[in-house]
Motif scaffolding. Structure first.
Motif, mmCIF file in Angstrom:
data_model
loop_
_atom_site.group_PDB
_atom_site.id
_atom_site.type_symbol
_atom_site.label_atom_id
_atom_site.label_comp_id
_atom_site.label_asym_id
_atom_site.label_seq_id
_atom_site.Cartn_x
_atom_site.Cartn_y
_atom_site.Cartn_z
ATOM 1 N N GLN A 80 0.835 -1.202 0.000
ATOM 2 C CA GLN A 80 0.000 0.000 0.000
ATOM 3 C C GLN A 80 0.870 1.252 0.000
ATOM 4 O O GLN A 80 0.605 2.210 -0.737
ATOM 5 N N SER A 81 1.917 1.247 0.844
ATOM 6 C CA SER A 81 2.814 2.392 0.919
ATOM 7 C C SER A 81 3.542 2.603 -0.402
ATOM 8 O O SER A 81 3.715 3.745 -0.858
ATOM 9 N N PHE A 82 3.952 1.496 -1.042
ATOM 10 C CA PHE A 82 4.645 1.601 -2.328
ATOM 11 C C PHE A 82 3.725 2.200 -3.387
ATOM 12 O O PHE A 82 4.121 3.082 -4.158
ATOM 13 N N LEU A 83 2.468 1.729 -3.443
ATOM 14 C CA LEU A 83 1.523 2.239 -4.433
ATOM 15 C C LEU A 83 1.238 3.722 -4.210
ATOM 16 O O LEU A 83 1.126 4.511 -5.152
ATOM 17 N N TRP A 84 1.109 4.114 -2.936
ATOM 18 C CA TRP A 84 0.861 5.522 -2.619
ATOM 19 C C TRP A 84 2.039 6.396 -3.068
ATOM 20 O O TRP A 84 1.849 7.477 -3.640
ATOM 21 N N SER A 85 3.254 5.924 -2.807
ATOM 22 C CA SER A 85 4.441 6.670 -3.224
ATOM 23 C C SER A 85 4.526 6.768 -4.738
ATOM 24 O O SER A 85 4.874 7.831 -5.287
ATOM 25 N N ALA A 86 4.201 5.661 -5.434
ATOM 26 C CA ALA A 86 4.244 5.675 -6.896
ATOM 27 C C ALA A 86 3.211 6.637 -7.462
ATOM 28 O O ALA A 86 3.476 7.374 -8.428
ATOM 29 N N LEU A 87 2.014 6.666 -6.871
ATOM 30 C CA LEU A 87 0.952 7.540 -7.356
ATOM 31 C C LEU A 87 1.299 9.016 -7.180
ATOM 32 O O LEU A 87 0.943 9.857 -8.010
ATOM 33 N N ASN A 88 2.034 9.318 -6.122
ATOM 34 C CA ASN A 88 2.387 10.710 -5.839
ATOM 35 C C ASN A 88 3.780 11.089 -6.341
ATOM 36 O O ASN A 88 4.284 12.164 -5.992
ATOM 37 N N GLY A 89 4.400 10.198 -7.131
ATOM 38 C CA GLY A 89 5.709 10.517 -7.695
ATOM 39 C C GLY A 89 6.799 10.642 -6.650
ATOM 40 O O GLY A 89 7.737 11.439 -6.807
ATOM 41 N N ALA A 90 6.681 9.881 -5.568
ATOM 42 C CA ALA A 90 7.633 9.997 -4.464
ATOM 43 C C ALA A 90 8.608 8.835 -4.387
ATOM 44 O O ALA A 90 9.343 8.711 -3.400
ATOM 45 N N LEU A 91 8.616 7.948 -5.383
ATOM 46 C CA LEU A 91 9.575 6.853 -5.357
ATOM 47 C C LEU A 91 10.983 7.387 -5.624
ATOM 48 O O LEU A 91 11.178 8.216 -6.514
ATOM 49 N N PRO A 92 11.989 6.903 -4.896
ATOM 50 C CA PRO A 92 13.347 7.421 -5.070
ATOM 51 C C PRO A 92 14.044 6.853 -6.305
ATOM 52 O O PRO A 92 15.110 6.234 -6.203
ATOM 53 N N THR A 96 14.009 11.241 -10.119
ATOM 54 C CA THR A 96 13.579 12.065 -8.993
ATOM 55 C C THR A 96 14.762 12.499 -8.142
ATOM 56 O O THR A 96 14.826 13.647 -7.669
ATOM 57 N N LEU A 97 15.720 11.617 -7.931
ATOM 58 C CA LEU A 97 16.899 11.956 -7.126
ATOM 59 C C LEU A 97 17.720 13.056 -7.789
ATOM 60 O O LEU A 97 18.262 13.949 -7.115
ATOM 61 N N LEU A 98 17.810 13.035 -9.124
ATOM 62 C CA LEU A 98 18.554 14.081 -9.833
ATOM 63 C C LEU A 98 17.875 15.440 -9.664
ATOM 64 O O LEU A 98 18.546 16.461 -9.490
ATOM 65 N N ILE A 99 16.542 15.452 -9.728
ATOM 66 C CA ILE A 99 15.809 16.703 -9.551
ATOM 67 C C ILE A 99 16.073 17.299 -8.165
ATOM 68 O O ILE A 99 16.154 18.515 -7.990
ATOM 69 N N ALA A 104 22.798 10.516 -9.040
ATOM 70 C CA ALA A 104 22.202 9.213 -9.321
ATOM 71 C C ALA A 104 22.114 9.014 -10.824
ATOM 72 O O ALA A 104 22.203 9.966 -11.602
ATOM 73 N N GLU A 105 21.988 7.780 -11.237
ATOM 74 C CA GLU A 105 21.836 7.430 -12.643
ATOM 75 C C GLU A 105 20.359 7.537 -13.002
ATOM 76 O O GLU A 105 19.507 6.884 -12.389
ATOM 77 N N SER A 106 20.033 8.379 -13.982
ATOM 78 C CA SER A 106 18.624 8.616 -14.316
ATOM 79 C C SER A 106 18.015 7.490 -15.132
ATOM 80 O O SER A 106 16.795 7.315 -15.142
ATOM 81 N N ARG A 107 18.841 6.722 -15.832
ATOM 82 C CA ARG A 107 18.304 5.641 -16.659
ATOM 83 C C ARG A 107 17.894 4.453 -15.793
ATOM 84 O O ARG A 107 18.534 4.150 -14.786
ATOM 85 N N CYS A 108 16.843 3.769 -16.208
ATOM 86 C CA CYS A 108 16.332 2.627 -15.459
ATOM 87 C C CYS A 108 17.302 1.460 -15.556
ATOM 88 O O CYS A 108 17.828 1.156 -16.621
ATOM 89 N N LYS A 109 17.539 0.797 -14.445
ATOM 90 C CA LYS A 109 18.453 -0.330 -14.404
ATOM 91 C C LYS A 109 17.684 -1.634 -14.295
ATOM 92 O O LYS A 109 16.518 -1.665 -13.903
#
Length: 215
Positions: A80-92, A96-99, A104-109
């Motif tokens: 639930q916490s993960f889904l809430w963070s994903a919905l609000n753009g709060a996943l690290p 997001t870390l670069l902003i 951090a590496e912006s490309r998906c690993k």
């Protein structure tokens, strides 16, 4: 007759457990194509046209209330916490870390955990399996099986050879066990057998399997 597990894993890996719960017929019938939109199971232009017409006029529904329903999902709190963070753009994630000024590496690993890597299909399958296991455990905790006491029943007088059967089923794993024995009129066991089967949907199926095996 049993399912071709390799074919299932090749074409429908996400539905492997659900498919294997379907017990194939012992009469070795051939598979047939069935057109579900018509009660006869046969395709006709009328039913095909009606299906196409409905698909072109899909009613517009209101936006799904994701924010409200996340906390009502029957799943683990961390999900639930993960889904809430994903919905609000709060996943690290890297972007997001670069902003926020972090290096951090912006490309998906690729997802790597405990020196293991999974493809997208394997990862989705693992998530579905874990979610199903969590739901089954939650239901078992909320609705524990009532304990019942059995009163002693008089032993019936046996006439001829009798067959006694019993089936067991594990609601968490879906595994089942079957046992049956043949008893003579004196009450002595002539022969007894046992078997087991994976991917059983419910306890009544386990009981039916043992009766079928005994017959």
């Amino acid at each position: 007759m049993e399912w071709n597990v390799m074919a299932i894993r090749q074409h429908l890996p996400l539905y492997e457990d659900r498919i294997l719960q379907i017990i194939p017929s012992s009469f070795k019938k051939h598979d047939e194509l069935v057109w579900l939109p018509d009660a006869s199971g046969l395709y006709n232009s009328k039913s095909g046209y009606e299906l196409a017409r409905k698909s072109l006029h899909t009613p517009v529904t209101a936006e799904y209330p994701w924010r409200k329903c996340i906390w009502n999902l029957n799943t683990a709190p961390k999900i639930q916490s993960f889904l809430w963070s994903a919905l609000n753009g709060a996943l690290p994630v890297g972007h997001t870390l670069l902003i926020r000024g972090l290096q951090a590496e912006s490309r998906c690993k690729r997802l790597i955990f405990e020196n293991k890597s999974w493809s997208e299909a394997e990862l989705i399958r693992k998530v579905l399996y874990d979610a199903r296991a969590w739901e089954e455990v939650s239901q078992a905790v909320k609705h524990p099986s009532p304990r019942c006491t059995r009163s002693a029943l008089p032993t019936p007088e046996l006439k001829g050879i009798s067959c006694f059967t019993d089936g067991a089923w594990d609601p968490i794993s879906g595994h089942s066990g079957q046992g049956w024995a043949f008893v003579d009129p004196a009450g002595d066991v002539i022969r007894h057998y046992s078997s087991n089967r994976l991917h059983v949907a419910m306890p009544i199926v386990a009981e039916a399997l043992v009766v079928k095996a005994a017959l």
